[in-house]
Design an enzyme around this catalytic site. Sequence first.
Site, PDB file in Angstrom:
ATOM      1  N   ASP A   1      -0.927   5.900  -5.781  1.00 26.48           N
ATOM      2  CA  ASP A   1      -2.011   6.827  -6.110  1.00 26.48           C
ATOM      3  C   ASP A   1      -1.508   7.850  -7.126  1.00 26.48           C
ATOM      4  OD1 ASP A   1      -3.854   5.895  -3.899  1.00 26.48           O
ATOM      5  OD2 ASP A   1      -2.127   6.553  -2.712  1.00 26.48           O
TER       6      ASP A   1
ATOM      7  N   HIS B   1       0.835  -1.202   0.000  1.00 29.99           N
ATOM      8  CA  HIS B   1       0.000   0.000   0.000  1.00 29.99           C
ATOM      9  C   HIS B   1       0.871   1.254   0.000  1.00 29.99           C
ATOM     10  CE1 HIS B   1      -2.993   2.721   2.284  1.00 29.99           C
ATOM     11  NE2 HIS B   1      -3.424   2.612   1.049  1.00 29.99           N
ATOM     12  N   ARG B   2       0.884   1.967  -1.091  1.00 28.08           N
ATOM     13  CA  ARG B   2       1.720   3.177  -1.283  1.00 28.08           C
ATOM     14  C   ARG B   2       3.211   2.840  -1.147  1.00 28.08           C
ATOM     15  NH1 ARG B   2      -1.778   7.182   2.752  1.00 28.08           N
ATOM     16  NH2 ARG B   2      -3.776   6.166   2.335  1.00 28.08           N
TER      17      ARG B   2
ATOM     18  N   GLU C   1      -3.843   3.447  -8.622  1.00 24.16           N
ATOM     19  CA  GLU C   1      -5.170   3.956  -8.235  1.00 24.16           C
ATOM     20  C   GLU C   1      -5.352   5.362  -8.784  1.00 24.16           C
ATOM     21  OE1 GLU C   1      -6.177   4.157  -4.005  1.00 24.16           O
ATOM     22  OE2 GLU C   1      -7.915   5.376  -4.562  1.00 24.16           O
TER      23      GLU C   1
ATOM     24  N   GLU D   1       0.796  -0.887  -4.824  1.00 26.36           N
ATOM     25  CA  GLU D   1      -0.319   0.051  -5.013  1.00 26.36           C
ATOM     26  C   GLU D   1       0.224   1.456  -4.880  1.00 26.36           C
ATOM     27  OE1 GLU D   1      -3.852   2.525  -3.670  1.00 26.36           O
ATOM     28  OE2 GLU D   1      -1.904   2.262  -2.697  1.00 26.36           O
TER      29      GLU D   1
ATOM     30  N   LYS E   1      -6.817   8.808  -8.709  1.00 28.08           N
ATOM     31  CA  LYS E   1      -7.435   9.751  -7.766  1.00 28.08           C
ATOM     32  C   LYS E   1      -7.999  10.912  -8.578  1.00 28.08           C
ATOM     33  CE  LYS E   1      -6.379   8.025  -3.594  1.00 28.08           C
ATOM     34  NZ  LYS E   1      -7.437   7.355  -2.802  1.00 28.08           N
TER      35      LYS E   1
ATOM     36  N   ASP F   1       0.035  -2.183   4.730  1.00 35.55           N
ATOM     37  CA  ASP F   1       1.040  -1.171   5.071  1.00 35.55           C
ATOM     38  C   ASP F   1       2.389  -1.794   5.433  1.00 35.55           C
ATOM     39  OD1 ASP F   1      -0.795   0.845   4.712  1.00 35.55           O
ATOM     40  OD2 ASP F   1      -1.140   1.204   6.848  1.00 35.55           O
TER      41      ASP F   1
ATOM     42  N   HIS G   1      -1.023  10.695  -2.487  1.00 35.17           N
ATOM     43  CA  HIS G   1      -2.346  10.256  -2.022  1.00 35.17           C
ATOM     44  C   HIS G   1      -3.312  11.416  -1.835  1.00 35.17           C
ATOM     45  CE1 HIS G   1      -5.407   9.253   0.979  1.00 35.17           C
ATOM     46  NE2 HIS G   1      -5.445   8.102   0.343  1.00 35.17           N
TER      47      HIS G   1
HETATM   48  O1  G3P Z   1      -6.253   1.000  -3.251  1.00 30.53           O
HETATM   49  C1  G3P Z   1      -6.517   0.759  -1.922  1.00 30.53           C
HETATM   50  C2  G3P Z   1      -6.390   1.971  -1.060  1.00 30.53           C
HETATM   51  O2  G3P Z   1      -5.224   2.656  -1.419  1.00 30.53           O
HETATM   52  C3  G3P Z   1      -7.563   2.879  -1.173  1.00 30.53           C
HETATM   53  O3  G3P Z   1      -7.538   3.905  -0.244  1.00 30.53           O
HETATM   54  O4  G3P Z   1      -7.188   6.170   0.531  1.00 30.53           O
HETATM   55  O5  G3P Z   1      -5.350   4.511   0.776  1.00 30.53           O
HETATM   56  O6  G3P Z   1      -5.950   5.398  -1.481  1.00 30.53           O
HETATM   57  P1  G3P Z   1      -6.451   5.048  -0.104  1.00 30.53           P
HETATM   58 MG    MG Z   2      -4.653   4.214  -2.772  1.00 29.70          MG
END
Ligand code: G3P
Ligand code: MG
Length: 250
Positions: A46, A17-18, A117, A44, A119, A238, A59
């Site tokens: 953003d 995640h990120r 992702e 992943e 945004k 994470d 993000h």
């Molecule tokens: O893609 C999963 C997650 O990243 C979605 O929420 O706010 O962390 O981008 P967020």
């Molecule tokens: Mg995300």
Amino acid sequence: MNIEALLQADDMLWIAHRGAKSECPENTLPAFIRAVEMGADMIELDVRLAGDGSLVILHDPTLNRTTNGKGAVSDMTLAQIRQYDAGAWFDLRFQGTLVPTLDEVLAALPNTCLNIELKTDSTARAQALVRRVLGCIYRHGAAGRVLLSSFDHAALADVRALDPTIALGALFVGRPWPPFDLAETLRLSSLHPDVEHLDPHFVAQAKGQGYAVFAWTVRSKEDLSHCVQAGVSGVILDDLTYQHAASSPI
Ligand code: G3P
Ligand code: MG
């Protein structure tokens, strides 16, 4: 590894995640490189459209939390965004780290599967974002190693109208669960429910219909065990060290 092979994998996927955000500043090149080192199956990240049309990896809609600058990304040029430090807020070891572009990430990680992702902030800008993201992916010959996801399902429809085959995943929060006819219409590869509302029956139904289920965001061992018990195809997490905890004997 290509995205189709990952989507068909029997083993649960570990999706950073990120990037490796527990060890590095989120959504930066050091975080992505560290995630690869730590064995993530996919990363992943953003992507947002800056004011000058650049694609930046961030993000939040503003620079405020994850850089030493302030302001809305949509009002700034890439040159303005790059005046600020995106690493020191996390740890001084990362001082000098800049907000990366999608172009840089695709170039720096030529063999890594990415969950990009989208945004979005407005319909018109979402359409521009979609076109530019696809253009960037094509320039890098990366269509076979990306999964595009978004909470903005209209943006996913825009992607599908432009590209009949690129892998798409829909993000959701809470209930009601997404109608499977949306998944069918957009020819989605995956559904991305939030961990809190994860339901084993939904997971079984989705997988039975051929969709991968990637749950977000695993922030604790309890979240992880909830996802494992629900039978998800992958976790967006994470802390990548959970992989070792999951494989060690009890
Ligand atoms: O893609 C999963 C997650 O990243 C979605 O929420 O706010 O962390 O981008 P967020
Ligand atoms: Mg995300």
